[in-house]
Design an enzyme around this catalytic site. Structure first.
Site, short mmCIF file in Angstrom:
data_model
loop_
_atom_site.label_atom_id
_atom_site.label_comp_id
_atom_site.label_asym_id
_atom_site.label_seq_id
_atom_site.Cartn_x
_atom_site.Cartn_y
_atom_site.Cartn_z
N TYR A 138 0.81 -1.22 0.00
CA TYR A 138 0.00 0.00 0.00
C TYR A 138 0.85 1.27 0.00
O TYR A 138 0.31 2.38 0.00
CB TYR A 138 -0.93 0.02 1.22
N LYS A 190 3.48 -14.52 6.23
CA LYS A 190 3.62 -15.55 5.19
C LYS A 190 5.12 -15.66 4.90
O LYS A 190 5.56 -15.63 3.75
CB LYS A 190 2.81 -15.13 3.96
N ASP A 222 -2.62 -18.09 5.61
CA ASP A 222 -3.60 -19.06 5.11
C ASP A 222 -4.18 -19.88 6.26
O ASP A 222 -5.39 -20.07 6.37
CB ASP A 222 -2.99 -19.96 4.01
N ASP A 246 -5.71 -6.50 6.12
CA ASP A 246 -6.86 -6.03 5.33
C ASP A 246 -7.82 -7.20 5.07
O ASP A 246 -9.04 -7.09 5.26
CB ASP A 246 -6.31 -5.47 3.99
N ASP A 250 -11.64 -8.46 7.34
CA ASP A 250 -12.97 -8.57 6.73
C ASP A 250 -13.57 -9.95 7.01
O ASP A 250 -14.76 -10.07 7.28
CB ASP A 250 -12.91 -8.32 5.21
#
Ligand SMILES: NC(=O)c1ccc[n+]([C@@H]2O[C@H](COP(=O)([O-])OP(=O)(O)OC[C@H]3O[C@@H](n4cnc5c(N)ncnc54)[C@H](O)[C@@H]3O)[C@@H](O)[C@H]2O)c1
Length: 358
Positions: A138, A190, A222, A246, A250
């Site tokens: 970002y 990750k 994951d 992010d 959600d």
């Protein structure tokens, strides 16, 4: 003299003004019950203002906002405007230029019937995600080569700095120390595939050595998504990077009942910080008085907590919890049978009766 807090209010687009109106009514009432004052300044920035004036977020207004104690934002985004123009010019501008490096997302189930997971109760879904908020993909280091041709190349850098990673991890350890009985912090990354995340692994270990009272755990993103659905009770405090945060937050919003309740804080500890519902401007509901304002009301609760008005924050949370558990507010979407202002009225009534620790 009672304490007074100057805040900036940006209602924004779509349902933003409707849900912020209810948030401000709640804020007013809590201030009068708890004996503090709020000095709100409302700014018109968003799609309507842009269409009328071509202004997005002028520097004079931005430097005023910078002087406030906190910012309450509704939502930004309008189908009439090019995607990203206002989101970057208003939300991203504040995140980056005010260096709001912590994105704080409480994931709390207030009533069992709101959870889509079978057999999970409010005791099982109660964690907080600390998402890094200024770096990663970002940061805007991107480009296109031979754009629009069959040979096109698109790149965007994933960028982590030692300073950026360390400060958010340190914040998360401090938070883990303050939360509940179980002192545990889970790093989600990750690092097996995105080797640049070795910086997170090393920093987590180094900073963690200063916090021997906090149990350190680790999950790859994951697997973390899987645990979030299968065993959300395993999480207490979680720290993660911008992009993984992010996505994970959600998913986590859904297990706490959805966008209608999920709120976030964008913080630079000790400086002006921004509070908002995580939902967008929901254009199809604009002006219909059907949007649910609870996520904004919970953002107000987070703002009060940040300002040190912890009784006021707890009072809002208790009022909302009572309304959801008793099903006086039966659901969190636009299908609750209650209008935006009726939900606001119910919260106002419930505030007076809410029991908060002395
Ligand atoms: N922080 C922000 O300001 C923010 C966040 C996300 C999206 N957006 C913008 O919002 C616009 C719409 O985006 P979207 O449709 O992807 O996401 P959205 O959150 O606006 O809506 C997603 C779904 O949830 C419903 N919904 C959302 N909030 C609700 C509420 N309070 N009460 C009842 N129902 C609600 C919507 O009607 C829709 O069905 C876009 O322009 C997008 O860029 C802004």
């Amino acid at each position: 003299m009672s304490q007074s807090y100057p805040i900036a209010v940006i209602p924004g687009d779509g349902i933003g003004p409707e849900v912020v109106r209810e948030g401000l009514r709640v804020l007013d009432r809590v201030a009068s019950i708890e004996g503090f004052r709020i000095e709100p300044t409302t700014y018109p920035f968003g799609a309507e203002h842009y269409l009328k004036t071509k202004e997005i977020f002028p520097e004079t207004a931005f430097s005023e906002v910078r002087q406030k104690r906190a910012i309450l934002l509704g939502a930004i985004g309008d189908p009439r405007i090019e995607v990203g123009l206002l989101e970057f010019g208003i939300i991203a501008k504040m995140r980056f230029e005010l260096d709001l490096y912590v994105n704080l997302r409480p994931v709390k189930l207030y009533a069992e019937h709101l959870c889509p997971l079978k057999g999970k109760t409010p005791e099982d879904v109660d964690f907080i995600v600390v998402r890094e908020n200024t770096e990663d993909a970002y940061a805007g280091m991107r480009g296109f080569f031979k754009k629009g041709t069959p040979d096109e190349i698109a790149t965007q850098e994933i960028l982590f700095t030692r300073k950026g990673v360390e400060r958010v991890i340190r914040y998360a350890f401090e938070l883990a120390r303050k939360r509940g009985d179980e002192k545990k912090l889970t790093l989600v990354d990750k690092a097996n595939a995105v080797r640049a995340m070795d910086l997170w692994t090393r920093t987590f270990a180094e900073v963690g050595a200063e916090y021997p009272d906090i149990t350190r755990e680790h999950a790859y993103i994951d697997a973390a998504c899987m645990w979030c659905v299968k065993n959300p009770e395993w999480f207490v405090t979680v720290v993660t990077s911008n992009m993984f945060g992010d996505i994970l937050t959600d998913l986590a919003a859904m297990i706490q009942g959805g966008l209608g309740i999920a709120a976030s804080g964008n913080l630079h500890p000790g400086k002006v910080s921004l509070f908002e519902p995580i939902h967008g401007s929901a254009p199809k509901y604009t002006g219909k008085n059907v949007a649910n304002p609870l996520a904004t009301i919970m953002a107000v609760s987070m703002m009060l907590d940040y300002l040190g008005e912890t009784r006021g924050a707890a009072r809002i949370e208790e009022a909302v919890t009572n309304l959801l558990r008793s099903k006086r507010i039966p659901s969190l979407g636009s299908d609750s049978g209650l209008s935006t202002s009726q939900i606001g009225d119910l919260v106002l009534e419930s505030l007076d009766r809410a029991k908060v620790p002395a």
